[in-house]
Design an enzyme around this catalytic site. Sequence first.
Site, mmCIF file in Angstrom:
data_model
loop_
_atom_site.group_PDB
_atom_site.id
_atom_site.type_symbol
_atom_site.label_atom_id
_atom_site.label_comp_id
_atom_site.label_asym_id
_atom_site.label_seq_id
_atom_site.Cartn_x
_atom_site.Cartn_y
_atom_site.Cartn_z
ATOM 1 N N SER A 150 34.425 6.679 18.515
ATOM 2 C CA SER A 150 35.461 5.800 18.011
ATOM 3 C C SER A 150 35.746 6.128 16.541
ATOM 4 C CB SER A 150 35.055 4.339 18.219
ATOM 5 O OG SER A 150 36.137 3.464 18.036
ATOM 6 N N GLU A 222 38.960 4.770 30.276
ATOM 7 C CA GLU A 222 39.169 4.343 28.887
ATOM 8 C C GLU A 222 40.648 4.317 28.521
ATOM 9 O OE1 GLU A 222 37.648 5.750 24.473
ATOM 10 O OE2 GLU A 222 36.716 6.523 26.284
ATOM 11 N N HIS A 272 35.685 2.346 26.870
ATOM 12 C CA HIS A 272 35.513 2.723 25.467
ATOM 13 C C HIS A 272 34.153 2.334 24.890
ATOM 14 C CE1 HIS A 272 36.793 3.868 21.440
ATOM 15 N NE2 HIS A 272 36.310 2.708 21.001
#
Length: 288
Positions: A150, A222, A272
């Site tokens: 991320s 995701e 995610h």
Amino acid sequence: MTLRETALASGTPDARRVRLHVPEGRPPRDGWPLLVLLDGDWIWPLDPPLGASPACAVLIPGHGGPQSRFQGAEAPAPAQDAPQAQALARRALDFTPPSPDGGRWPDPRRPEWQCGGADAFLDALLGPMLVWASAQAPLDPARLSLYGHSYGGLCALYALVRHPGRFARTICASPSLWWRDGWLETLLDGLPRALPPGPQACGAPSPRTASIRLTLMAGTDERWHPRPLDPGHPRRPADGIPTLPRLEALCRRLAGLAWLDCALERLDGIQHGDALRAGARRALALAA
């Protein structure tokens, strides 16, 4: 694994706890390979534990602590206690590139967070943190890997821009390519056509790796959302934009760099948040 830890710049705003996990037993002739595990505070030790002790040392620059549970950059503020909120704000500063004029700028989804401190973070990582780590255990300067997820993946890609060749392997799970309208992709377009000369990290200079490896990962389930999270209106997974096509496009953009070996891996059935831990387990295997 044996734990070594210290506090760098103690008593200053830049104070940081740093942990080094070193495998048991005799190191390889050139020293242990080293994986820098961004966000390692949130997930280490990996659960479930690995079947065998990895033949790789792990360096974790701290933002929080084992008592803090990672909820992602979009977790609503009421769900976070004060230490966790402070850790997430520090993380956003450390893991994001500076503005075009070299300064800080607000986070696009959490304006109360300041962003743009990745240069200072990477200077500390490639300087005092690795100097300290290399004094704790024999480390192989030619086998240095960096993993991020991320915002951490954004930072790992920025490290490729800012310090090309300093990490033999860069591993990014679900990097936040959406950040600032794809600013990081614009920076990646400026990567040099040939690898510049320079020393490796982790001690004395050594010859550059002929091919630098970049591994991109994302979950097949995701998605990213262009608007900030509204706690009053929960999102539906179908509302998001799949992440994988953008990573596929990034691999194509980087294909012309002869010194960079870029590969894309799919994490089946992963969303995610879960990609952080799944990617870290894969990163450990790749780094070792």
